[in-house]
Write a protein that holds these residues in place. Structure first.
Motif, PDB file in Angstrom:
ATOM      1  N   GLU A 107       0.833  -1.203   0.000  1.00 37.54           N
ATOM      2  CA  GLU A 107       0.000   0.000   0.000  1.00 37.54           C
ATOM      3  C   GLU A 107       0.871   1.258   0.000  1.00 37.54           C
ATOM      4  N   ALA A 108       1.909   1.251   0.827  1.00 38.53           N
ATOM      5  CA  ALA A 108       2.801   2.410   0.894  1.00 38.53           C
ATOM      6  C   ALA A 108       3.486   2.635  -0.453  1.00 38.53           C
ATOM      7  N   LYS A 109       3.928   1.532  -1.063  1.00 47.93           N
ATOM      8  CA  LYS A 109       4.592   1.642  -2.366  1.00 47.93           C
ATOM      9  C   LYS A 109       3.613   2.147  -3.422  1.00 47.93           C
ATOM     10  N   ALA A 110       2.383   1.600  -3.406  1.00 48.87           N
ATOM     11  CA  ALA A 110       1.362   2.058  -4.363  1.00 48.87           C
ATOM     12  C   ALA A 110       1.027   3.530  -4.129  1.00 48.87           C
ATOM     13  N   ARG A 111       0.921   3.910  -2.852  1.00 48.50           N
ATOM     14  CA  ARG A 111       0.638   5.311  -2.523  1.00 48.50           C
ATOM     15  C   ARG A 111       1.771   6.204  -3.017  1.00 48.50           C
ATOM     16  N   ASN A 116       3.891   9.975  -6.830  1.00 50.56           N
ATOM     17  CA  ASN A 116       4.890  10.334  -7.843  1.00 50.56           C
ATOM     18  C   ASN A 116       4.222  10.609  -9.188  1.00 50.56           C
ATOM     19  N   SER A 117       3.240   9.769  -9.552  1.00 48.86           N
ATOM     20  CA  SER A 117       2.524   9.971 -10.817  1.00 48.86           C
ATOM     21  C   SER A 117       1.772  11.291 -10.793  1.00 48.86           C
ATOM     22  N   VAL A 118       1.103  11.563  -9.690  1.00 51.03           N
ATOM     23  CA  VAL A 118       0.364  12.823  -9.564  1.00 51.03           C
ATOM     24  C   VAL A 118       1.342  13.992  -9.642  1.00 51.03           C
ATOM     25  N   ALA A 119       2.489  13.869  -8.980  1.00 52.46           N
ATOM     26  CA  ALA A 119       3.483  14.941  -9.008  1.00 52.46           C
ATOM     27  C   ALA A 119       4.001  15.138 -10.439  1.00 52.46           C
ATOM     28  N   GLN A 120       4.251  14.037 -11.156  1.00 53.34           N
ATOM     29  CA  GLN A 120       4.713  14.155 -12.545  1.00 53.34           C
ATOM     30  C   GLN A 120       3.638  14.790 -13.418  1.00 53.34           C
ATOM     31  N   LEU A 121       2.390  14.345 -13.220  1.00 58.79           N
ATOM     32  CA  LEU A 121       1.295  14.936 -13.999  1.00 58.79           C
ATOM     33  C   LEU A 121       1.137  16.422 -13.683  1.00 58.79           C
ATOM     34  N   ASP A 126       1.838  21.922 -15.067  1.00 56.29           N
ATOM     35  CA  ASP A 126       2.422  23.239 -14.776  1.00 56.29           C
ATOM     36  C   ASP A 126       3.377  23.662 -15.881  1.00 56.29           C
ATOM     37  N   ASP A 127       4.229  22.727 -16.349  1.00 54.33           N
ATOM     38  CA  ASP A 127       5.160  23.049 -17.435  1.00 54.33           C
ATOM     39  C   ASP A 127       4.392  23.420 -18.702  1.00 54.33           C
ATOM     40  N   SER A 128       3.331  22.649 -19.003  1.00 52.05           N
ATOM     41  CA  SER A 128       2.521  22.951 -20.187  1.00 52.05           C
ATOM     42  C   SER A 128       1.841  24.298 -20.039  1.00 52.05           C
ATOM     43  N   ALA A 129       1.319  24.571 -18.845  1.00 52.83           N
ATOM     44  CA  ALA A 129       0.647  25.852 -18.610  1.00 52.83           C
ATOM     45  C   ALA A 129       1.641  26.996 -18.737  1.00 52.83           C
TER      46      ALA A 129
END
Length: 174
Positions: A107-111, A116-121, A126-129
């Motif tokens: 669970e911790a790894k999935a979280r 990390n995915s949310v941060a990358q997105l 933000d970069d696109s904006a």
């Protein structure tokens, strides 16, 4: 039979039986022989009774040993059973704890992966904006610059056209 046993025991022990022993007479050699045979029979009977008692004691000792061995065996089996149950319980609890830890780690790894995915997105957004805003600002700046240049050229052309028109009219008036 108990009375016979008592008499035989006394006779074998050398004690006088219920009748006192008479001195042997020459006329009674068969009686002495009979007395000696009776004494031997009594001694054999006493030995038989004693052997029977020893056999009974030995039987009781064997029975007691067997009972003790049986009780010890039951106790060992109960102890082994309890130890096996305790070992199985410990194994179960360890397995359950290991599974719980694996689940929590997963669970911790999935979280973490999700974060990390949310941060990358978010960074991508933000970069696109920022890029879109920069392109928008650059386009607006270029358009404004082009507009100003066009307005300036148009003003210059208008000014020249007005000056030319003025000259033409002023020449024509003269």
């Amino acid at each position: 039979m108990a009375h016979e046993e008592e008499v035989a025991v006394k006779a074998a022990a050398g004690a006088p039986a219920s009748e006192p022993k008479k001195a042997p007479k020459a006329a009674e050699p068969t009686i002495d022989l009979l007395d000696e045979t009776q004494q031997r029979a009594a001694a054999a009977y006493v030995a038989y009774v004693e052997a029977e008692r020893q056999l009974e004691r030995a039987y009781k000792e064997q029975e007691a040993k067997a009972e003790k061995a049986y009780a010890d065996s039951l106790e060992r089996a109960a102890k082994q059973s309890e130890e096996a149950i305790a070992a199985a319980r410990k194994s179960y609890e360890l397995s359950q704890a290991h599974s719980r830890k694996a689940m929590e780690d997963g669970e911790a790894k999935a979280r973490q992966t999700y974060e990390n995915s949310v941060a990358q997105l978010r960074k991508g957004y933000d970069d696109s904006a920022v890029q879109a805003k920069k392109e928008f600002d650059d386009t607006v700046a270029a358009a404004m610059t082009l507009r100003l240049e066009t307005e300036n050229k148009a003003r210059v052309a208008h000014g020249e056209a007005m000056a030319h028109t003025w000259m033409v009219f002023t020449k024509a008036r003269r």
